[in-house]
Motif scaffolding. Structure first.
Motif, PDB file in Angstrom:
ATOM      1  N   PRO A 117      27.956  20.263   4.679  1.00 42.29           N
ATOM      2  CA  PRO A 117      27.231  20.521   5.926  1.00 42.29           C
ATOM      3  C   PRO A 117      26.058  21.485   5.740  1.00 42.29           C
ATOM      4  CG  PRO A 117      29.218  21.849   5.841  1.00 42.29           C
ATOM      5  CD  PRO A 117      29.241  20.997   4.602  1.00 42.29           C
ATOM      6  N   SER A 118      25.059  21.347   6.603  1.00 39.86           N
ATOM      7  CA  SER A 118      23.923  22.266   6.650  1.00 39.86           C
ATOM      8  C   SER A 118      23.091  21.930   7.870  1.00 39.86           C
ATOM      9  CB  SER A 118      23.061  22.163   5.393  1.00 39.86           C
ATOM     10  OG  SER A 118      22.379  20.921   5.349  1.00 39.86           O
ATOM     11  N   HIS A 119      22.183  22.842   8.199  1.00 42.73           N
ATOM     12  CA  HIS A 119      21.152  22.562   9.199  1.00 42.73           C
ATOM     13  C   HIS A 119      19.895  22.125   8.456  1.00 42.73           C
ATOM     14  CE1 HIS A 119      23.595  24.506  12.251  1.00 42.73           C
ATOM     15  NE2 HIS A 119      23.598  25.630  11.576  1.00 42.73           N
ATOM     16  N   ILE A 120      19.250  21.085   8.923  1.00 42.58           N
ATOM     17  CA  ILE A 120      18.058  20.636   8.208  1.00 42.58           C
ATOM     18  C   ILE A 120      16.973  21.708   8.268  1.00 42.58           C
ATOM     19  CG2 ILE A 120      18.655  18.232   8.716  1.00 42.58           C
ATOM     20  CD1 ILE A 120      16.227  18.116  10.567  1.00 42.58           C
ATOM     21  N   GLN A 121      16.982  22.533   9.337  1.00 41.88           N
ATOM     22  CA  GLN A 121      15.945  23.549   9.502  1.00 41.88           C
ATOM     23  C   GLN A 121      16.086  24.688   8.488  1.00 41.88           C
ATOM     24  OE1 GLN A 121      17.653  22.166  11.987  1.00 41.88           O
ATOM     25  NE2 GLN A 121      16.032  21.051  13.055  1.00 41.88           N
ATOM     26  N   LEU A 122      17.239  24.810   7.869  1.00 44.50           N
ATOM     27  CA  LEU A 122      17.422  25.824   6.834  1.00 44.50           C
ATOM     28  C   LEU A 122      17.343  25.222   5.433  1.00 44.50           C
ATOM     29  CD1 LEU A 122      20.273  28.001   8.412  1.00 44.50           C
ATOM     30  CD2 LEU A 122      17.790  28.335   8.518  1.00 44.50           C
ATOM     31  N   GLN A 123      16.927  23.960   5.372  1.00 44.06           N
ATOM     32  CA  GLN A 123      16.775  23.275   4.089  1.00 44.06           C
ATOM     33  C   GLN A 123      15.335  22.844   3.836  1.00 44.06           C
ATOM     34  OE1 GLN A 123      19.345  23.175   1.980  1.00 44.06           O
ATOM     35  NE2 GLN A 123      20.541  24.252   3.540  1.00 44.06           N
TER      36      GLN A 123
END
Length: 1002
Positions: free
Chosen positions: A80-86
């Motif tokens: 999992p992750s947020h796209i905005q932090l990638q």
């Protein structure tokens, strides 16, 4: 069947082919496998997936879900992750404002079209052999924001759009033996986004676990475990309801009790005599083992469940746990850390250890359901939970409340098109979480006004469960008071609650949010705890909130810092309003935790010269379970220590003789009573302190040592010199103050301890709360007075000789409206001690002062602070309950508390003396026997005020010392208008006088 992307803007399109919600139980092949905690029926798909970013749905790649489409050239993204932090899109922090507000003219329910980022995901998994007859395979996306569409091997599987509860889909019919291509698209905005206007960073993507589940042909699809207690709590009936898929049978045993038996209705049950009750103080969990067999009698699944037997509800008009009135000593908690809302079990467990250690007994899941492991851990650690549905429409509510729009515009309000989605969200939360003993109330959401839809949601919960239902919005829209079982408000001052309860006593009263901990705040919170003890209907509240929401960033010079709204280039945004945690963004405690732990402790203690009176505020635990250690000290030197054996029953008060005697020698002594864990717990080690109180006692008779012979007066043309054997002080007629103070005379004239003339100071960098009520508009006079005081013509300086000293006084006119006067008098003694008297005569009608003291500037080499006063953490006049008098040390560079935006911080109250020294021990010692407030920081109040972030502060050149009679209390009822309580102000009335002394150290 295909995905209807055009329905993203349809409020009734909240799920398509999604599996019904069910309990969050796990199933194993055997009891042995269950003991390992690793299920062969589960496969976690977390890891690197292939990823394509599009700024809107029209820019996505058609057909990417097909097995024939090669995604190998796409980027990798962790799930999992947020796209905005990638590296895609950008984080956006807004509180009330909808993130698209002002960018597109949207009707309620519409979806932005120009900018609606879409993440297309692809991964593969292998099926080694066909599923057995009747077996099914599903995939569960535990959290995807805000809407997700799923394909397997090119076949459309389904759609869901509740960001914070699982979207689970059956993959069976699209499976192939060998490699399977799983594809998903996650849309940042959908119609459901109008329901998700929480006060948080706006992210998107798959941000919780993705898990494949294999279901045997005979499968326990849902588990409903309940425990009903008898009136006297002496007996409990544990029942097991369930939904079984396929032919077979279910059996269960409650370990240590026996096997459950089936009643006429088919429900399994067992009676437990003298049950061990679950509570926050003693979170005992029984182990229920459920065994599933198929029609042939073969075991297909073993399901372990933990059962907390407890009763919670409204009894005798108040909220009770196991028959005892509860006071929520709570906190609101966003799931938020250094990876945004991507949380793991380890971080969550660490949070709960901090929560328990601070005496916090309850959490509200603001404003959405958390990961399942949060509730599991709350069951284990003993934390009461208000489980809150994923709902907030604050931006639309604001149109009604702030801008006078008709209540018909409320969402969900009375609008039928939103009801199905709301009931679905209620069901998704309830069905998943229903078996957790820690959950004591259901919440219909947050800040969404009112209406008939929310009443229906509330009644839906009641039809299925006995736990009370909470909703605060009834306070704003009282048309349907039955929506909530409690009176719930936000940020109401304690005095107003007391007034309200004099006439309104039909429901318990809680504050679902209070003590807005933004920046340097959390003042006067003790008033709420005192009211909870006085009035049984006021049953506590939940601090806003647990940790700062901030993004780890690096500035153009390579310096790391925590950013807030606007720092990622987003607009609209709400600035630093995300910085209101009792923990910093990295989940380390702020100084406010010192006060939280003191106010939330389970002990009330009164200490006199001959007794210790203890009130046990716990509900089920005697004080005999804790070590009680009494310590006598003088300036932190321990003179005696004794263990006091206590046995105060819950709710009772008992007095014991003080086991230590005060010495006869004159002086100030401290007596500390410390309550410590007698044995280790899951959250604390043996000997860890869990409560305390301190008394400061004076043995009279101490006399001040005379400073010796009077110093020499040198009355020069431009300067007035006052000289002693080891020092010289130089007072300037030109520059209007003490220009030089050299102490420790050497051949080169001695060490200069001042870098600038000390000045009267009435200013500090505004705190977040002060900015909230726009203090600067009223306080501006005092900023000018601090920066631009002027010597009164013809009066400066005046010189008075005494038998033992020389006194030099400067008279300042202050540029306030109307003008104020301030006198700063230095009385110099032969040993180099200087007694300072600051006298302020404020102009008529001026606002209260931010602070009243003197500003000293010395070289940054003097960077070590040692003080005798209150600490160890920062404390202010309305937030000093948790501080204790002692001798403490700190580096000046560490004393400006790193709130998201620099502001007044780092002060200590009740300081008797303080030394600011260099590495060799030379420096200045300040003293005020009756106590003062004291600050030593690497930056001036003006430099701090000018900085937007701590990395923006200038390089350290100086140490700024600010002894003060008082500083304005930090306040904290809220951060958008609530002022500091009157008793913690510095009124600009009459004449104010501050006296302290300083002397050089060598």
């Amino acid at each position: 069947m295909s995905f209807e992307r055009g329905r993203l803007a349809d409020p009734t399109y909240y799920a398509d082919n999604r599996m019904p919600a069910h309990s969050d139980h796990r199933w194993f092949a055997s009891e042995g496998e269950a003991a390992t905690g690793v299920s062969g029926f589960e496969r976690n798909l977390n890891g690197l997936w292939k990823f394509h970013y599009a700024k809107n749905p029209d820019a996505t790649i058609e057909g990417f879900e097909s097995p024939d489409y090669d995604c190998s050239g796409w980027d990798d993204i962790p799930v999992p992750s947020h796209i905005q932090l990638q590296g895609y899109d950008r984080p956006q922090y807004t509180n009330v404002q909808y993130p698209w507000d002002g960018h597109e003219n949207l009707e309620i329910g519409d979806v932005p079209t120009r900018f609606n980022p879409v993440g297309s995901y692809a991964t593969t998994f292998t099926l080694d052999e066909p599923l057995a007859d009747g077996e099914r395979l599903s995939i569960s996306f535990k959290g995807a924001e805000s809407a997700i569409a799923v394909w397997l091997n090119g076949s459309y599987i389904g759609y869901g759009c509740d960001s914070f509860t699982p979207s689970e889909f059956d993959l069976t019919d699209a499976l192939v033996v060998g490699e399977n291509k799983l594809a998903a698209q996650v849309f940042k905005w959908s119609a459901a986004s109008w329901l998700e206007d929480q006060d948080f960073y706006r992210f998107s993507g798959i941000f919780r676990d993705v898990v494949l589940y294999r279901r045997p042909a005979t499968h326990l699809e849902d588990v409903d475990v309940r425990a009903e207690l008898s009136e006297d709590l002496g007996e409990a009936v544990v029942t097991l309801g369930y939904r079984l898929e396929g032919e077979g049978s279910v059996a269960a045993r409650l370990e240590g009790v026996g096997d459950l038996t089936a009643g006429e209705d088919g429900v399994l049950s067992i009676t437990v005599t003298d049950p061990h009750l679950w509570s926050g103080e003693d979170p005992h969990l029984y182990r229920l083992v459920i065994e599933v067999r198929d029609a042939a009698g073969e075991v297909t699944e073993v399901v372990p469940e933990r059962v907390g037997i407890r009763r919670f509800g409204i009894e005798d008009g108040v909220l009770k746990i196991n028959g005892q009135r509860i006071v929520f000593k709570g906190v609101n908690r966003h799931e938020f850390g250094l990876n945004g809302r991507v949380m793991d079990r380890e971080t969550t467990e660490s949070d709960l250890k901090l929560i328990k250690a601070a005496g916090i007994n309850s959490v509200r899941t603001s404003h959405y359901p958390n990961n399942s492991f949060f509730y599991e851990l709350c069951d284990e650690y003993g934390v009461y939970v208000i489980d809150e549905m994923n709902l907030e429409t604050h931006g639309l509510w604001d149109r009604i409340r702030q801008f006078g729009r008709p209540i018909e515009e409320a969402v969900p309000g009375d609008r039928p098109e939103w009801k199905p989605a709301l009931l679905d969200r209620a069901a998704s939360m309830y069905e998943r979480d229903k078996n957790h003993a820690s959950i004591v109330m259901w919440s219909c959401g947050n800040e969404s006004f009112g209406g008939s839809t929310l009443l229906e949601v509330s009644n839906w919960f009641r039809a299925r469960d006995s736990r009370p239902v909470h909703y605060e919005g009834v306070d704003w829209d009282p048309r349907y008071p039955a929506t909530t079982d409690v009176v719930s408000r936000m940020y109401t001052p304690a005095a107003e609650i007391e007034t309200f309860l004099k006439e309104n006593r039909d429901k318990p009263f809680i504050l679902c949010e209070y003590a807005h901990a933004m920046g340097n705040s959390f003042g006067a919170v003790d008033k709420y705890l005192d009211l909870a003890e006085r009035d049984p209907l006021f049953q506590g509240g939940f601090i806003w909130d647990f940790s700062d929401q901030a993004i780890a960033l690096t500035d153009r010079h390579g310096k790391k810092f925590f950013g807030y709204g606007g720092d990622c280039g987003e607009a609209p945004h709400d600035g630093e309003f995300c910085g209101n945690g009792i923990l910093f963004a990295d989940h380390t405690p702020t100084p406010r935790m010192q006060e939280v732990a003191y106010l939330y402790q389970g002990f009330g203690t009164d200490i006199t010269a001959d007794s210790v009176t203890i009130t046990n505020k716990m509900l089920f635990t005697s004080t005999a379970e804790y070590d009680c250690v009494v310590t006598l000290a003088r300036e932190s030197v321990v003179l005696a220590e004794s263990t006091l054996e206590t046995d105060v029953a819950p709710g009772e008060t008992v007095s014991y003789p003080l086991p230590l005697a005060l010495p006869e020698a004159p002086g100030e002594y401290t007596v500390d009573v410390s309550y410590r864990l007698r044995k280790a717990t899951r959250w604390g080690s043996a000997g860890q302190e869990v409560g305390w109180e301190q008394a400061v006692m004076e043995v009279p008779g101490a006399e001040r040592v005379a400073p010796g012979a009077a110093p020499e007066l040198i009355n020069g043309i431009h300067n007035i010199g006052v000289r002693g054997d080891h020092f010289i002080a130089l007072f300037s007629r030109i520059f209007g103050g003490l220009q030089s103070y050299r102490f420790g005379m050497t051949s080169d004239g001695g060490r200069e301890l001042l870098k600038a003339v000390p000045t009267p100071n009435f200013w500090h960098a505004p705190t977040s709360n002060e900015k909230g009520w726009r203090s600067f508009f009223e306080d501006g006079d005092w900023l000018l007075a601090s920066r631009y005081a002027n010597l009164v013509p013809g009066e400066n300086p005046t010189i008075t000789t005494h038998d033992d000293s020389v006194e030099v006084t400067y008279h300042y006119a202050l540029p306030t409206r109307p003008e104020s006067r301030c006198d700063l008098s230095y009385r110099v003694f032969g040993d180099g001690r200087i007694d300072v008297t600051e006298t302020l005569t404020p102009g008529a009608g001026l606002a209260d002062l931010p602070e009243f003291g003197v500003l000293f500037t010395i070289d940054a080499d003097y960077s070590h602070l040692r003080w005798y006063g209150e600490g160890p953490d920062e404390c202010y006049v309305d937030r000093r309950g948790g501080a204790r008098v002692g001798v403490y040390d700190a580096d000046v560079a560490d004393l400006l508390t790193p709130y998201l935006m620099p502001q007044e911080a780092g002060s200590r109250t009740g300081v008797r003396w303080a030394e600011v020294t260099n590495g060799k021990g030379a420096g200045l010692r300040f003293s005020a026997p009756s106590g003062m407030e004291f600050s030593a920081l690497p930056w001036s109040p003006f430099e701090i005020e000018n900085a937007a972030h701590h990395v923006d502060l200038p390089p350290i050149q100086n140490t700024f010392i600010r002894p003060a009679l008082a500083r304005r209390g930090v306040g904290g009822d809220d951060s958008w208008g609530a002022r500091t309580h009157p008793e913690f102000l510095i009124p600009a009335e009459g004449q104010l006088v501050f006296q302290f002394s300083f002397i050089g150290l060598r």
